[in-house]
Write a protein that holds these residues in place. Sequence first.
Motif, PDB file in Angstrom:
ATOM      1  N   TYR A  57       7.956   4.954  -4.371  1.00  0.00           N
ATOM      2  CA  TYR A  57       6.623   5.147  -5.018  1.00  0.00           C
ATOM      3  C   TYR A  57       6.364   6.665  -5.323  1.00  0.00           C
ATOM      4  O   TYR A  57       6.525   7.552  -4.403  1.00  0.00           O
ATOM      5  CB  TYR A  57       5.711   4.377  -4.542  1.00  0.00           C
ATOM      6  CG  TYR A  57       5.547   2.887  -4.403  1.00  0.00           C
ATOM      7  CD1 TYR A  57       5.128   2.106  -5.682  1.00  0.00           C
ATOM      8  CD2 TYR A  57       5.979   2.188  -3.188  1.00  0.00           C
ATOM      9  CE1 TYR A  57       5.345   0.935  -5.875  1.00  0.00           C
ATOM     10  CE2 TYR A  57       6.154   0.584  -3.245  1.00  0.00           C
ATOM     11  CZ  TYR A  57       5.654   0.033  -4.620  1.00  0.00           C
ATOM     12  OH  TYR A  57       5.709  -1.502  -4.568  1.00  0.00           O
ATOM     13  N   LEU A  58       6.031   6.885  -6.489  1.00  0.00           N
ATOM     14  CA  LEU A  58       5.287   8.327  -6.768  1.00  0.00           C
ATOM     15  C   LEU A  58       3.979   8.570  -6.098  1.00  0.00           C
ATOM     16  O   LEU A  58       3.343   7.747  -5.561  1.00  0.00           O
ATOM     17  CB  LEU A  58       4.980   8.306  -8.212  1.00  0.00           C
ATOM     18  CG  LEU A  58       6.151   8.234  -9.197  1.00  0.00           C
ATOM     19  CD1 LEU A  58       5.673   8.224 -10.596  1.00  0.00           C
ATOM     20  CD2 LEU A  58       7.252   9.531  -9.146  1.00  0.00           C
ATOM     21  N   PRO A  59       3.921   9.879  -5.676  1.00  0.00           N
ATOM     22  CA  PRO A  59       2.877  10.000  -4.703  1.00  0.00           C
ATOM     23  C   PRO A  59       1.302   9.681  -5.213  1.00  0.00           C
ATOM     24  O   PRO A  59       0.249   9.427  -4.268  1.00  0.00           O
ATOM     25  CB  PRO A  59       2.719  11.622  -4.785  1.00  0.00           C
ATOM     26  CG  PRO A  59       4.211  11.987  -5.136  1.00  0.00           C
ATOM     27  CD  PRO A  59       4.685  10.964  -6.023  1.00  0.00           C
ATOM     28  N   HIS A  60       1.151   9.388  -6.618  1.00  0.00           N
ATOM     29  CA  HIS A  60      -0.199   9.005  -7.174  1.00  0.00           C
ATOM     30  C   HIS A  60      -0.331   7.381  -7.047  1.00  0.00           C
ATOM     31  O   HIS A  60      -1.336   7.012  -7.347  1.00  0.00           O
ATOM     32  CB  HIS A  60      -0.506   9.516  -8.596  1.00  0.00           C
ATOM     33  CG  HIS A  60       0.512   8.915  -9.491  1.00  0.00           C
ATOM     34  ND1 HIS A  60       1.710   9.619  -9.768  1.00  0.00           N
ATOM     35  CD2 HIS A  60       0.243   7.904 -10.137  1.00  0.00           C
ATOM     36  CE1 HIS A  60       2.420   8.713 -10.638  1.00  0.00           C
ATOM     37  NE2 HIS A  60       1.476   7.508 -10.924  1.00  0.00           N
ATOM     38  N   HIS A  86       0.877  -1.324  -0.102  1.00  0.00           N
ATOM     39  CA  HIS A  86       0.162  -0.021  -0.237  1.00  0.00           C
ATOM     40  C   HIS A  86       0.969   1.272  -0.100  1.00  0.00           C
ATOM     41  O   HIS A  86       1.422   1.661   1.137  1.00  0.00           O
ATOM     42  CB  HIS A  86      -0.833   0.062   1.193  1.00  0.00           C
ATOM     43  CG  HIS A  86      -1.853  -1.235   1.144  1.00  0.00           C
ATOM     44  ND1 HIS A  86      -2.861  -1.193   0.288  1.00  0.00           N
ATOM     45  CD2 HIS A  86      -1.908  -2.331   2.101  1.00  0.00           C
ATOM     46  CE1 HIS A  86      -3.579  -2.358   0.800  1.00  0.00           C
ATOM     47  NE2 HIS A  86      -3.000  -3.234   1.450  1.00  0.00           N
ATOM     48  N   ALA A  87       0.981   1.777  -1.389  1.00  0.00           N
ATOM     49  CA  ALA A  87       2.133   2.629  -1.351  1.00  0.00           C
ATOM     50  C   ALA A  87       1.964   4.301  -0.897  1.00  0.00           C
ATOM     51  O   ALA A  87       2.711   4.651  -0.269  1.00  0.00           O
ATOM     52  CB  ALA A  87       2.585   2.764  -2.936  1.00  0.00           C
ATOM     53  N   ASN A  88       0.656   4.569  -1.089  1.00  0.00           N
ATOM     54  CA  ASN A  88       0.311   5.624  -0.267  1.00  0.00           C
ATOM     55  C   ASN A  88      -1.301   5.705   0.082  1.00  0.00           C
ATOM     56  O   ASN A  88      -1.964   4.814  -0.582  1.00  0.00           O
ATOM     57  CB  ASN A  88       0.344   6.908  -1.441  1.00  0.00           C
ATOM     58  CG  ASN A  88       1.784   7.279  -1.833  1.00  0.00           C
ATOM     59  OD1 ASN A  88       2.368   7.854  -0.912  1.00  0.00           O
ATOM     60  ND2 ASN A  88       2.380   6.651  -2.887  1.00  0.00           N
ATOM     61  N   PRO A  89      -1.603   6.473   1.093  1.00  0.00           N
ATOM     62  CA  PRO A  89      -2.915   6.366   1.491  1.00  0.00           C
ATOM     63  C   PRO A  89      -3.818   6.750   0.598  1.00  0.00           C
ATOM     64  O   PRO A  89      -3.683   7.518  -0.371  1.00  0.00           O
ATOM     65  CB  PRO A  89      -3.017   7.254   2.794  1.00  0.00           C
ATOM     66  CG  PRO A  89      -1.800   8.191   2.624  1.00  0.00           C
ATOM     67  CD  PRO A  89      -0.868   7.522   1.621  1.00  0.00           C
ATOM     68  N   CYS A  90      -4.979   6.050   0.826  1.00  0.00           N
ATOM     69  CA  CYS A  90      -6.293   6.350  -0.138  1.00  0.00           C
ATOM     70  C   CYS A  90      -7.348   7.009   1.019  1.00  0.00           C
ATOM     71  O   CYS A  90      -7.497   6.465   2.079  1.00  0.00           O
ATOM     72  CB  CYS A  90      -7.055   5.220  -0.648  1.00  0.00           C
ATOM     73  SG  CYS A  90      -8.502   5.625  -1.587  1.00  0.00           S
ATOM     74  N   TYR A  91      -7.897   8.120   0.396  1.00  0.00           N
ATOM     75  CA  TYR A  91      -8.957   8.934   1.133  1.00  0.00           C
ATOM     76  C   TYR A  91     -10.291   8.853   0.472  1.00  0.00           C
ATOM     77  O   TYR A  91     -10.344   9.052  -0.714  1.00  0.00           O
ATOM     78  CB  TYR A  91      -8.535  10.272   1.443  1.00  0.00           C
ATOM     79  CG  TYR A  91      -7.358  10.259   2.448  1.00  0.00           C
ATOM     80  CD1 TYR A  91      -7.281   9.928   3.851  1.00  0.00           C
ATOM     81  CD2 TYR A  91      -6.145  10.921   1.863  1.00  0.00           C
ATOM     82  CE1 TYR A  91      -5.989   9.820   4.565  1.00  0.00           C
ATOM     83  CE2 TYR A  91      -4.944  10.791   2.593  1.00  0.00           C
ATOM     84  CZ  TYR A  91      -4.845  10.384   3.891  1.00  0.00           C
ATOM     85  OH  TYR A  91      -3.900  10.274   4.604  1.00  0.00           O
ATOM     86  N   SER A  92     -11.328   9.386   1.166  1.00  0.00           N
ATOM     87  CA  SER A  92     -12.483   9.440   0.440  1.00  0.00           C
ATOM     88  C   SER A  92     -12.536  10.796  -0.403  1.00  0.00           C
ATOM     89  O   SER A  92     -11.722  11.634  -0.051  1.00  0.00           O
ATOM     90  CB  SER A  92     -13.691   9.826   1.654  1.00  0.00           C
ATOM     91  OG  SER A  92     -14.850  10.152   0.912  1.00  0.00           O
ATOM     92  N   GLY A  93     -12.892  10.498  -1.565  1.00  0.00           N
ATOM     93  CA  GLY A  93     -12.925  11.637  -2.582  1.00  0.00           C
ATOM     94  C   GLY A  93     -11.825  11.220  -3.653  1.00  0.00           C
ATOM     95  O   GLY A  93     -11.873  11.939  -4.784  1.00  0.00           O
ATOM     96  N   VAL A 113      -1.487  -2.199 -10.426  1.00  0.00           N
ATOM     97  CA  VAL A 113      -1.201  -0.812  -9.835  1.00  0.00           C
ATOM     98  C   VAL A 113      -2.646   0.029  -9.531  1.00  0.00           C
ATOM     99  O   VAL A 113      -2.966   0.192 -10.845  1.00  0.00           O
ATOM    100  CB  VAL A 113      -0.049  -0.127 -10.719  1.00  0.00           C
ATOM    101  CG1 VAL A 113       0.054   1.186 -10.018  1.00  0.00           C
ATOM    102  CG2 VAL A 113       0.879  -1.066 -10.499  1.00  0.00           C
ATOM    103  N   ALA A 114      -2.881   0.378  -8.828  1.00  0.00           N
ATOM    104  CA  ALA A 114      -4.052   1.398  -8.499  1.00  0.00           C
ATOM    105  C   ALA A 114      -3.296   2.852  -7.972  1.00  0.00           C
ATOM    106  O   ALA A 114      -2.534   2.913  -7.313  1.00  0.00           O
ATOM    107  CB  ALA A 114      -4.712   0.856  -7.092  1.00  0.00           C
ATOM    108  N   THR A 115      -4.058   3.800  -8.971  1.00  0.00           N
ATOM    109  CA  THR A 115      -3.481   5.116  -8.764  1.00  0.00           C
ATOM    110  C   THR A 115      -4.602   6.168  -8.495  1.00  0.00           C
ATOM    111  O   THR A 115      -5.948   5.891  -8.608  1.00  0.00           O
ATOM    112  CB  THR A 115      -2.789   5.503  -9.974  1.00  0.00           C
ATOM    113  OG1 THR A 115      -3.859   5.964 -10.914  1.00  0.00           O
ATOM    114  CG2 THR A 115      -1.797   4.585 -10.543  1.00  0.00           C
ATOM    115  N   LYS A 116      -4.297   7.241  -8.052  1.00  0.00           N
ATOM    116  CA  LYS A 116      -5.271   8.267  -7.786  1.00  0.00           C
ATOM    117  C   LYS A 116      -4.911   9.811  -8.777  1.00  0.00           C
ATOM    118  O   LYS A 116      -4.421  10.533  -8.323  1.00  0.00           O
ATOM    119  CB  LYS A 116      -5.517   8.801  -6.442  1.00  0.00           C
ATOM    120  CG  LYS A 116      -4.102   9.017  -5.683  1.00  0.00           C
ATOM    121  CD  LYS A 116      -4.383   9.342  -4.307  1.00  0.00           C
ATOM    122  CE  LYS A 116      -3.165   9.424  -3.406  1.00  0.00           C
ATOM    123  NZ  LYS A 116      -3.454   9.737  -2.097  1.00  0.00           N
ATOM    124  N   GLY A 117      -4.663   9.398  -9.989  1.00  0.00           N
ATOM    125  CA  GLY A 117      -4.192  10.271 -11.023  1.00  0.00           C
ATOM    126  C   GLY A 117      -2.931   9.868 -11.551  1.00  0.00           C
ATOM    127  O   GLY A 117      -2.311   8.766 -11.353  1.00  0.00           O
TER     128      GLY A 117
END
Length: 343
Positions: free
Chosen positions: A327-330, A275-282, A310-314
């Motif tokens: 890991y990159l921030p996204h 889990h490379a970076n946290p996920c938040y609502s939105g 790989v799951a990303t947020k952008g």
Amino acid sequence: MAKTNPGRFFEDYTVGETIDHAVPRTVSGGERALYHALYPARHALYSSDAFAQSCGLPASPLDDLAAFHVVFGKTVPDISLNALANLGYAEGRWLRPVYPGDTLRSSSEVIGLKQNSNGKSGVVWVRTKGENQRGETVMDYVRWVMVRKREAGSAAPEAIIPDLKPVLDVSDLVVPEGLDFTGYDFTLAGEPHRWGDYEVGETIDHVDGVTVEEAEHMMATRLWQNTAKVHFDATLREDGNRLIYGGHVISMARALSFNGLANAQMIVGLNGGAHANPCYSGDTIRAWTEVLDKAETGAPGVGALRLRLVATKGGEPFTLKGEDGKYLPHVMLDLDYWALMPM
């Protein structure tokens, strides 16, 4: 005598101990309906009894990741109630399908401990297995978590770091008894692509995205009886944000991967995960996959693909780490798994 349970802290673990987790869970079609309501899951083998029977199974099993969440959720009160982060996975195997009516329970063996240099927390490695009502192991996996210490000044235990396989060999994988893809219906499955159509090194952008809602995450975490405080109590974090359960990201990314991997029907091995970076609502979850390896299984018409999901947020698809190796921030999830597919 205190009646409530504050959860275990780092000092409370001993290498070699086995922890039997409470509250067995009988699963039903309700788990499937809720799983498919929470995630855009469309793999045919887990949607249709008739399709599963045409592939040699007695009925449609519970989604492999739904079974994982049930087994995982049992462990949380004993392993990660006071965790700061769930760090990774290894040597995960799905050993037999879970069907409606099965009752699942979990136990974990502590296989490693290492205090962090700050003296305030440490890493705990556990090997967890889930069993059904007949005492048959349905899955097992290793995970490691960073857990708070009760007292920062307490003595550090001897550091023991387990030696884990970086990748499961295809011989480690268990193909469900009777599984036969020789009569596989590609039309009903949703895509024509079979095992031979994928090449090692190929990358697939799964195109679609899903924005995470607070209510759905909370419902999912309660469904799996995951009691980790950081998922529910916003006062535990300075930013006031509840962390989205990492398994929620895993299931969402797996469901999104249907677009391009509709015939990767069953997950049978988990080589590694972060889990490379946290996920938040939105946050809007998107996903891409790299084909890492291919193998034949010996079962009729059944091949195996090793996939990096790989799951990303952008961010740009197919980007993972920076020049510093981090890991990159996204990037939210980096998951390495084996899936079964018709040849």
